[in-house]
Design a protein around this motif. Structure first.
Motif, PDB file in Angstrom:
ATOM      1  N   TYR A 153      -9.551  31.213  20.539  1.00  0.00           N
ATOM      2  CA  TYR A 153     -10.365  31.291  19.330  1.00  0.00           C
ATOM      3  C   TYR A 153     -11.776  30.721  19.490  1.00  0.00           C
ATOM      4  O   TYR A 153     -12.612  30.914  18.609  1.00  0.00           O
ATOM      5  CB  TYR A 153      -9.659  30.550  18.187  1.00  0.00           C
ATOM      6  CG  TYR A 153      -8.286  31.098  17.873  1.00  0.00           C
ATOM      7  CD1 TYR A 153      -8.126  32.312  17.213  1.00  0.00           C
ATOM      8  CD2 TYR A 153      -7.137  30.404  18.247  1.00  0.00           C
ATOM      9  CE1 TYR A 153      -6.860  32.820  16.928  1.00  0.00           C
ATOM     10  CE2 TYR A 153      -5.871  30.894  17.962  1.00  0.00           C
ATOM     11  CZ  TYR A 153      -5.736  32.102  17.309  1.00  0.00           C
ATOM     12  OH  TYR A 153      -4.488  32.594  17.034  1.00  0.00           O
ATOM     13  N   LYS A 196      -3.389  22.325  22.505  1.00  0.00           N
ATOM     14  CA  LYS A 196      -4.201  23.402  21.932  1.00  0.00           C
ATOM     15  C   LYS A 196      -5.242  23.964  22.895  1.00  0.00           C
ATOM     16  O   LYS A 196      -6.191  24.614  22.473  1.00  0.00           O
ATOM     17  CB  LYS A 196      -4.891  22.907  20.655  1.00  0.00           C
ATOM     18  CG  LYS A 196      -3.926  22.624  19.515  1.00  0.00           C
ATOM     19  CD  LYS A 196      -4.650  22.312  18.224  1.00  0.00           C
ATOM     20  CE  LYS A 196      -3.673  22.111  17.078  1.00  0.00           C
ATOM     21  NZ  LYS A 196      -4.370  21.837  15.795  1.00  0.00           N
ATOM     22  N   ILE A 239      -5.458  22.575  10.247  1.00  0.00           N
ATOM     23  CA  ILE A 239      -6.450  23.646  10.183  1.00  0.00           C
ATOM     24  C   ILE A 239      -7.544  23.325   9.173  1.00  0.00           C
ATOM     25  O   ILE A 239      -7.379  22.478   8.292  1.00  0.00           O
ATOM     26  CB  ILE A 239      -5.792  24.982   9.793  1.00  0.00           C
ATOM     27  CG1 ILE A 239      -5.094  24.834   8.423  1.00  0.00           C
ATOM     28  CG2 ILE A 239      -4.802  25.425  10.863  1.00  0.00           C
ATOM     29  CD1 ILE A 239      -4.929  26.088   7.658  1.00  0.00           C
ATOM     30  N   ASP A 278      -5.265  27.576  22.489  1.00  0.00           N
ATOM     31  CA  ASP A 278      -5.894  27.958  21.223  1.00  0.00           C
ATOM     32  C   ASP A 278      -7.408  27.916  21.334  1.00  0.00           C
ATOM     33  O   ASP A 278      -8.103  28.791  20.798  1.00  0.00           O
ATOM     34  CB  ASP A 278      -5.438  27.015  20.105  1.00  0.00           C
ATOM     35  CG  ASP A 278      -3.956  27.137  19.806  1.00  0.00           C
ATOM     36  OD1 ASP A 278      -3.469  28.280  19.755  1.00  0.00           O
ATOM     37  OD2 ASP A 278      -3.288  26.113  19.640  1.00  0.00           O
ATOM     38  N   LYS A 313       2.864  30.079  14.834  1.00  0.00           N
ATOM     39  CA  LYS A 313       1.558  29.476  15.070  1.00  0.00           C
ATOM     40  C   LYS A 313       0.469  30.536  15.160  1.00  0.00           C
ATOM     41  O   LYS A 313      -0.601  30.393  14.551  1.00  0.00           O
ATOM     42  CB  LYS A 313       1.570  28.633  16.351  1.00  0.00           C
ATOM     43  CG  LYS A 313       0.259  27.922  16.608  1.00  0.00           C
ATOM     44  CD  LYS A 313       0.284  27.135  17.911  1.00  0.00           C
ATOM     45  CE  LYS A 313       0.139  28.043  19.102  1.00  0.00           C
ATOM     46  NZ  LYS A 313      -0.140  27.300  20.364  1.00  0.00           N
ATOM     47  N   GLN A 314       0.726  31.605  15.886  1.00  0.00           N
ATOM     48  CA  GLN A 314      -0.307  32.625  16.033  1.00  0.00           C
ATOM     49  C   GLN A 314      -0.592  33.332  14.715  1.00  0.00           C
ATOM     50  O   GLN A 314      -1.752  33.655  14.415  1.00  0.00           O
ATOM     51  CB  GLN A 314       0.094  33.640  17.101  1.00  0.00           C
ATOM     52  CG  GLN A 314      -1.026  34.649  17.372  1.00  0.00           C
ATOM     53  CD  GLN A 314      -0.794  35.482  18.619  1.00  0.00           C
ATOM     54  OE1 GLN A 314      -0.157  35.033  19.569  1.00  0.00           O
ATOM     55  NE2 GLN A 314      -1.306  36.702  18.605  1.00  0.00           N
ATOM     56  N   VAL A 316      -8.764  25.972  14.117  1.00  0.00           N
ATOM     57  CA  VAL A 316      -7.342  25.680  14.292  1.00  0.00           C
ATOM     58  C   VAL A 316      -7.118  24.235  14.728  1.00  0.00           C
ATOM     59  O   VAL A 316      -5.990  23.821  14.980  1.00  0.00           O
ATOM     60  CB  VAL A 316      -6.691  26.647  15.303  1.00  0.00           C
ATOM     61  CG1 VAL A 316      -6.828  28.083  14.812  1.00  0.00           C
ATOM     62  CG2 VAL A 316      -7.291  26.491  16.698  1.00  0.00           C
ATOM     63  N   HIS A 367      -2.802  30.831  12.840  1.00  0.00           N
ATOM     64  CA  HIS A 367      -4.097  30.640  13.487  1.00  0.00           C
ATOM     65  C   HIS A 367      -4.959  31.901  13.445  1.00  0.00           C
ATOM     66  O   HIS A 367      -6.184  31.818  13.314  1.00  0.00           O
ATOM     67  CB  HIS A 367      -3.896  30.165  14.926  1.00  0.00           C
ATOM     68  CG  HIS A 367      -3.473  28.731  15.018  1.00  0.00           C
ATOM     69  ND1 HIS A 367      -3.285  28.070  16.218  1.00  0.00           N
ATOM     70  CD2 HIS A 367      -3.227  27.812  14.052  1.00  0.00           C
ATOM     71  CE1 HIS A 367      -2.926  26.821  15.981  1.00  0.00           C
ATOM     72  NE2 HIS A 367      -2.885  26.646  14.683  1.00  0.00           N
ATOM     73  N   HIS A 421       0.491  22.799  11.558  1.00  0.00           N
ATOM     74  CA  HIS A 421      -0.865  23.283  11.780  1.00  0.00           C
ATOM     75  C   HIS A 421      -1.884  22.372  11.109  1.00  0.00           C
ATOM     76  O   HIS A 421      -1.789  22.113   9.903  1.00  0.00           O
ATOM     77  CB  HIS A 421      -1.007  24.709  11.244  1.00  0.00           C
ATOM     78  CG  HIS A 421       0.117  25.603  11.679  1.00  0.00           C
ATOM     79  ND1 HIS A 421       1.201  25.852  10.873  1.00  0.00           N
ATOM     80  CD2 HIS A 421       0.331  26.263  12.846  1.00  0.00           C
ATOM     81  CE1 HIS A 421       2.047  26.634  11.519  1.00  0.00           C
ATOM     82  NE2 HIS A 421       1.546  26.902  12.710  1.00  0.00           N
TER      83      HIS A 421
END
Length: 473
Positions: free
Chosen positions: A442, A435, A351, A438, A411-412, A425, A415, A349
């Protein structure tokens, strides 16, 4: 859905008629995969142009034939932006032959290079002129300027110098129509309309192909030093960062957080590096400082260490006594991603969260993951700008393959926590194809609608890197 056509033999014959010999070539395996080996793409035709004019010719043909185009820089991207694994076989345009330095003005602090220039070579060119191009990251020996700008790369010096977009004064780019946008003036102030430079930087080749850039150079520090300082907790590290800003000021170039797991991985699987402390600390900070003429970076770091020790923020430390030792400290940090790769992550990740929330994130994330069992966690990265690389690994002795069916769940979990804390993320690696979901999950709905409107306006046929950043429609 926009209908795109493959880059087939008939398209190849039309291209060949308008391009010099040697621009078009057979695809090689390296253009069909990304560094982690997670995804493999397809190549209909590979083009390696040598000029902006040739790039424009390629794009004009692709637009007319509605053929998808995938730009390719150094191939170091970690989110699949450089490989297309579905849809019609694309025209892959590699900028590797466009490496020229077009202009250098040390007095103005500008350097104009083509998009295929390798970052390490750009750094050397700047150094030979007595200047510094401060963008620095682990893949600088192979990453190319065009790809770095297209993903708005970060790296280790963001704290002082900003992301890639902060180091660019202008760009030249070929738009989806095949028209060339000439924007290499190198002006610090230019309010003549929309700033399309920043629209294309970070767009990952979905709005056009950057072919050259006017880069901003800075003065080289007269003296540099690096320290490793041991702290008990991430909260202490954050307090040390705040103290460092007060004590050493604007010369603070990088402030990295390194955990015990990274040091253990290095010992377990390599690369072989000399461990800095006999007893591995739970947490340590790598602090890089560059100062002006008449100042001493090592003395400034010693002042910081003494103040932090008095405040009971640090209880051990090392300060580099030579450039070799300074590089040795950095080698520890830069070897951790390779160690991670050798161990094999279940889920990685990239982030960012607000800097003040990093200690809370590092405390809460393991709780979210506890039900999975004794997984190993290596959280490290750029504390100074809020960007962490938070990677989850199988328990020691277990194979990564046995855990891959839980990757999406892991991952979830991570995130969702990042989103709850007002973070991102995708901190520095971009969205790519990996992504896209994602971003949809998000991202702010109004922002997504505006992005889609921009994409449709500039690339109505949807030929530019379809499926990257935004889902192909």
């Amino acid at each position: 859905m926009t209908r795109l056509n493959p880059a087939d033999e008939s398209f190849l014959s039309r291209l060949a008629a308008d391009l010099p010999e040697g621009v078009l070539s057979e695809a090689e395996p390296r253009y069909m995969s990304e560094p982690r080996g997670l995804y493999h793409g397809q190549v209909g035709i590979l083009a390696r142009p040598r000029s902006t004019a040739e790039v424009a010719t390629l794009i004009r043909h692709a637009a007319a034939a509605r053929v998808p185009v995938v730009p390719y820089g150094g191939g170091t991207g970690l989110v699949g932006g450089q490989v297309a694994w579905d849809g019609p076989a694309p025209l892959v345009i590699s900028l590797e032959r466009m490496t020229a330095t077009r202009a250098m003005d040390p007095l103005a602090g500008t350097l104009i290079v083509e998009a295929g220039a390798i970052l390490a070579d750009v750094q050397t060119t700047a150094a030979e002129a007595g200047k510094l191009f401060p963008l620095s990251l682990a893949s600088e020996g192979s990453a190319r300027i065009g790809g770095l700008l297209s993903t708005n790369a970060g790296g280790v010096n963001v704290l002082r110098y900003g992301n890639a977009r902060d180091l660019v004064l202008g760009i030249e780019a070929v738009l989806p129509s095949g028209d060339v946008m000439h924007g290499l003036k190198g002006l610090r102030k230019d309010n003549l309309g929309y700033d399309l430079r920043h629209l294309l930087i970070g767009a990952e080749g979905t709005l056009g192909i950057i072919t050259a850039a006017c880069l901003r150079l800075v003065s080289r520090p007269a003296d540099q030093a690096t320290a490793l300082m041991v702290v008990d907790t991430p909260d202490d590290a954050l307090r040390l960062l705040d103290m460092a800003r007060d004590v050493v000021g604007d010369g603070l170039s990088a402030f990295e957080l390194i955990g015990r797991a990274g040091l253990e991985f290095l010992e377990e699987v390599g690369p072989e590096v000399r461990q800095p402390f006999a007893d591995k600390p739970d947490w340590m900070c790598l602090i890089d400082l560059g100062v002006s003429q008449g100042q001493n970076a090592g003395e400034a770091l010693m002042t910081l260490f003494e103040a932090a020790a008095e405040a009971e923020l640090v209880h051990d430390g090392l300060i580099s006594q030579s450039e070799t030792q300074r590089q040795d400290f950095w080698t520890i940090r830069e070897s951790i991603p390779e160690a991670n790769k050798r161990v094999g992550a279940i889920s990685s990740h990239d982030i960012s969260v607000p800097i003040g929330a990093i200690p809370a994130f590092l405390e809460q994330a393991p709780r979210r993951l506890a039900h999975l069992g004794p997984v190993r966690i290596n959280g490290f990265g750029h504390l100074g700008d809020g960007n962490l690389h938070y990677n989850i690994f199988p328990p020691k002795g277990e194979e990564r393959a046995a855990w891959l069916d839980r990757r999406d769940e892991v991952k979830q979990l991570i995130h969702d926590l990042v989103a709850e804390m007002g973070g991102s993320v995708s901190a520095e690696h971009g969205v790519g194809r990996m992504k896209v979901g994602d971003l949809e999950r998000y991202g702010d709905p109004a922002m997504l609608a505006a992005m889609q409107a921009i994409k449709t306006a500039l690339d109505p046929s949807g030929i530019m890197n379809p499926g990257a950043v935004l889902r192909a429609i």
